[in-house]
Motif scaffolding. Structure first.
Motif, PDB file in Angstrom:
ATOM      1  N   CYS A  12      22.963  -5.189  14.205  1.00 53.47           N
ATOM      2  CA  CYS A  12      22.895  -4.303  15.361  1.00 53.47           C
ATOM      3  C   CYS A  12      24.277  -3.714  15.639  1.00 53.47           C
ATOM      4  O   CYS A  12      25.263  -4.446  15.716  1.00 53.47           O
ATOM      5  CB  CYS A  12      22.407  -5.087  16.573  1.00 53.47           C
ATOM      6  SG  CYS A  12      22.467  -4.141  18.098  1.00 53.47           S
ATOM      7  N   CYS A  15      25.416  -5.282  19.302  1.00 54.11           N
ATOM      8  CA  CYS A  15      25.707  -6.693  19.578  1.00 54.11           C
ATOM      9  C   CYS A  15      25.932  -7.519  18.317  1.00 54.11           C
ATOM     10  O   CYS A  15      26.305  -8.689  18.409  1.00 54.11           O
ATOM     11  CB  CYS A  15      24.582  -7.301  20.421  1.00 54.11           C
ATOM     12  SG  CYS A  15      23.086  -7.613  19.481  1.00 54.11           S
ATOM     13  N   CYS A  55      16.353  -4.265  18.610  1.00 53.02           N
ATOM     14  CA  CYS A  55      17.138  -5.503  18.514  1.00 53.02           C
ATOM     15  C   CYS A  55      16.647  -6.486  19.575  1.00 53.02           C
ATOM     16  O   CYS A  55      16.698  -6.190  20.773  1.00 53.02           O
ATOM     17  CB  CYS A  55      18.621  -5.191  18.724  1.00 53.02           C
ATOM     18  SG  CYS A  55      19.629  -6.679  18.893  1.00 53.02           S
ATOM     19  N   CYS A  58      19.825  -7.375  22.201  1.00 56.68           N
ATOM     20  CA  CYS A  58      20.333  -6.465  23.252  1.00 56.68           C
ATOM     21  C   CYS A  58      19.370  -5.328  23.547  1.00 56.68           C
ATOM     22  O   CYS A  58      19.615  -4.506  24.410  1.00 56.68           O
ATOM     23  CB  CYS A  58      21.699  -5.907  22.850  1.00 56.68           C
ATOM     24  SG  CYS A  58      21.608  -4.649  21.564  1.00 56.68           S
TER      25      CYS A  58
HETATM   26 ZN    ZN Z   1      21.701  -5.765  19.534  1.00 58.95          ZN
END
Ligand code: ZN
Ligand code: TYD
Length: 421
Positions: A12, A15, A55, A58
Motif C-alpha cells: 500500500c 501505509c 487496503c 488504511c
Molecule cells: Zn494501506
C-alpha cells in the motif's frame, strides 16, 4: 498487455501493508487519455489491466496496476477545461486558499500538475508569484507562452530543492487532481516538506472515495487515478510523512472531490471540525469493512449493465446515439460498457487537441461542437456528466428540438426537454 511499462501494486502506497481486498476488475483497457490518429487498423494499441483493490489496513482504494508515468504524462492530451464551471472553481480555489493561507502580495505559489497554467494565472491576478511544475512538455510550453513560468518536470525532492534554491520557499503548494496520480507519495511529500514555508500550506484536490462509493461512478477508475482516498486514509498518510491534515471540504467538481489543506505540525495551525466529522461519517458508513466494497462492486455491475442495455434499446428503436464530452471518464465508460463505433456515431468535444482523433479502445471519432451541431444525434450519452447543468443549459436548443440525453450515474436516466431542470 505491454509488460515493460506496467507493474502490479504490492504494498500500500499509504501505509505499507499488503492485505488487499479485490473490489472490481475490468480486464485490459487502453489509457483513458491516449487518443489516436484515425487509422485502418489499431492492432498495436496498448492496453493494461484495470481494476481496484482496497487496503484492509488504511482503506486506500488503489488501482491494481501502475503504468509508467513517462508513458502517461510526457505528452498529455488533457487540457484544463475553460468551461464556466471550472473557471468559477479556479477563482474559488484562488480566493479560498489565499484566505486560508493568508497569502500576501509576492508570496510564492507552486502548483504541481499545473497543466496550461490556468489556475496559477488566477493566483497571479491575486498578486502572488507563481511557478508551475508539470511533466507534460507540450502543456508546459503552452503555460510558458501565456506567461506562467512552468518547469517541464515531475515534482520530486530534487525538483523541490532546485525550486527552493531558485525561488525561495512556497507559502502555498497546490495540487489539483494530481495527487491521486502519484505513486511515490513518500518522494512527493519529502519534496513538499523541503519547499514549504514554515507556516505554509499544501492544498490538494482529489476525487473523494466516498463519492465514488455512493454514486457507483466507476468512470473515475482509470490508470491515471492510482488512489481513491477517504479522509481517514489521508489522515494516516500525512501523519506518516511528518505533515498534518488541517481541513477537508467536500466539493462538487469532477463528480465529487475533496479540497484538503495540510501543514507542518509544528506550525500549530488549528484542525477544523470537518476532519473529524467526515471520518465519523466514513465510520458510520462502515467503510472500514469488506462489505462496503462488495456493495460497491455490485452497484457498479448493475449500472454497467443498465447503461449498456439502455443505449442498446435506444439504438434498437432506431435512434442515433453520440457521446457528449470525450473526457477520460467518458472513454472509461465506453470501454467498460463495451460501447464502440458501431453504437456511437461520434463523440463531441470542445478540446482542439482531441478533435479529429479517435477515442482510445473504442475508436469513436471526436468531432467539434460545430460539426456536431450540423449533424446532431437523437440521443447524447452525457460522458462529461460532471458538467451536466452547464451542458443542459448550453444545449437547450437540442433538447427543445426533441433531443435527449442519457445521464449515467447514480442510475442511468434519460433526460428530455420535459424532464430537464
Ligand atoms: Zn494501506
Ligand atoms: P473533464 O471532466 O474535465 O475531465 P476528465 O477527462 O478528467 O474526465 O473533461 C471534460 C471533457 O468534456 C473535456 O474533454 C471537455 C469536454 N467538454 C465539452 O466537450 N463540452 C462542454 O460543454 C464541457 C463542459 C466539457
Amino acid at each position: 498487455m505491454i509488460t515493460e511499462s506496467v507493474r502490479p501494486v504490492t504494498n500500500c502506497r499509504v501505509c505499507g501493508a499488503s492485505d488487499w481486498q479485490d473490489v472490481v476488475s475490468f480486464g485490459d483497457v487502453p489509457l483513458a487519455n491516449a487518443f489516436l490518429e484515425p487509422a485502418d487498423s489499431y492492432e498495436d494499441e496498448p492496453a493494461y489491466p484495470l481494476g481496484v483493490i482496497s487496503c484492509r489496513s488504511c482503506r486506500l482504494m488503489s488501482v491494481t496496476h501502475v503504468v509508467d508515468p513517462e508513458v502517461m504524462y510526457r505528452t498529455y492530451s488533457y487540457v484544463t477545461s475553460d468551461s464556466e464551471t471550472i473557471t468559477r472553481h479556479m477563482e474559488f480555489i484562488a480566493t479560498t486558499c489565499g484566505e486560508r493561507v493568508g497569502l500576501a502580495a509576492g508570496d510564492l505559489v507552486v502548483e504541481l500538475g499545473s497543466n496550461t497554467g490556468q489556475q496559477l494565472a488566477a493566483f497571479a491576478r491575486h498578486g502572488a508569484r507563481v511557478l508551475g511544475v508539470d511533466p507534460a512538455r507540450n502543456l508546459a510550453a503552452v503555460a510558458n507562452e501565456r506567461g506562467v513560468h512552468t518547469l517541464p518536470e515531475f515534482f520530486t525532492e530534487t525538483t523541490a530543492g532546485d525550486v527552493h534554491r531558485s525561488h525561495g520557499r512556497a507559502r502555498l503548494i497546490l495540487g489539483r487532481h494530481v495527487f491521486a496520480h502519484i505513486d511515490d507519495l513518500a518522494g512527493v511529500l519529502a519534496g513538499v516538506r523541503a519547499l514549504l514555508a514554515p507556516d505554509g500550506v499544501f492544498a490538494i484536490e482529489v476525487p473523494y472515495a466516498m463519492d465514488l462509493l455512493e454514486k457507483y461512478a466507476f468512470d473515475t477508475i482509470y490508470h491515471e487515478h492510482l488512489s481513491y482516498f477517504l479522509v481517514r486514509t489521508l489522515d494516516t498518510l500525512f501523519a506518516r510523512y511528518g505533515l498534518k491534515l488541517l481541513d477537508v471540504e467536500r466539493l462538487p467538481v469532477h463528480g465529487g472531490s475533496l479540497l484538503v489543506l495540510v501543514g507542518r505540525p509544528e506550525a500549530g495551525r488549528p484542525v477544523t471540525g470537518t476532519v473529524g466529522e467526515l471520518i465519523a461519517a466514513e465510520e458510520r458508513a462502515e467503510l472500514g469493512s469488506d462489505a462496503a466494497y462488495r456493495e460497491f462492486a455490485r452497484g457498479v455491475r448493475v449500472v454497467r449493465e443498465e447503461l449498456s442495455a439502455l443505449v442498446r434499446s435506444l439504438l434498437a428503436e432506431g435512434n442515433r446515439v453520440a457521446g457528449y464530452g470525450a473526457s477520460a471518464k467518458g472513454t472509461t465508460i465506453l470501454n467498460i460498457c463495451g460501447l464502440g463505433a458501431d453504437e456511437m456515431a461520434y463523440c463531441t468535444d470542445t478540446t482542439a487537441l482531441k478533435q479529429g482523433k479517435v477515442l482510445p479502445g473504442t475508436h469513436i471519432p471526436v468531432r467539434s461542437p460545430g460539426h456536431a451541431r450540423n449533424d446532431p444525434p437523437d440521443v447524447y450519452l452525457m460522458l462529461a456528466w460532471n458538467y451536466a447543468d452547464e451542458i443542459l443549459r448550453k444545449e437547450a436548443d437540442f433538447l427543445r428540438s426533441g433531443g435527449r440525453f442519457i445521464l449515467p450515474f447514480p442510475k442511468p436516466a434519460v433526460i428530455s426537454a420535459d424532464t430537464a431542470r
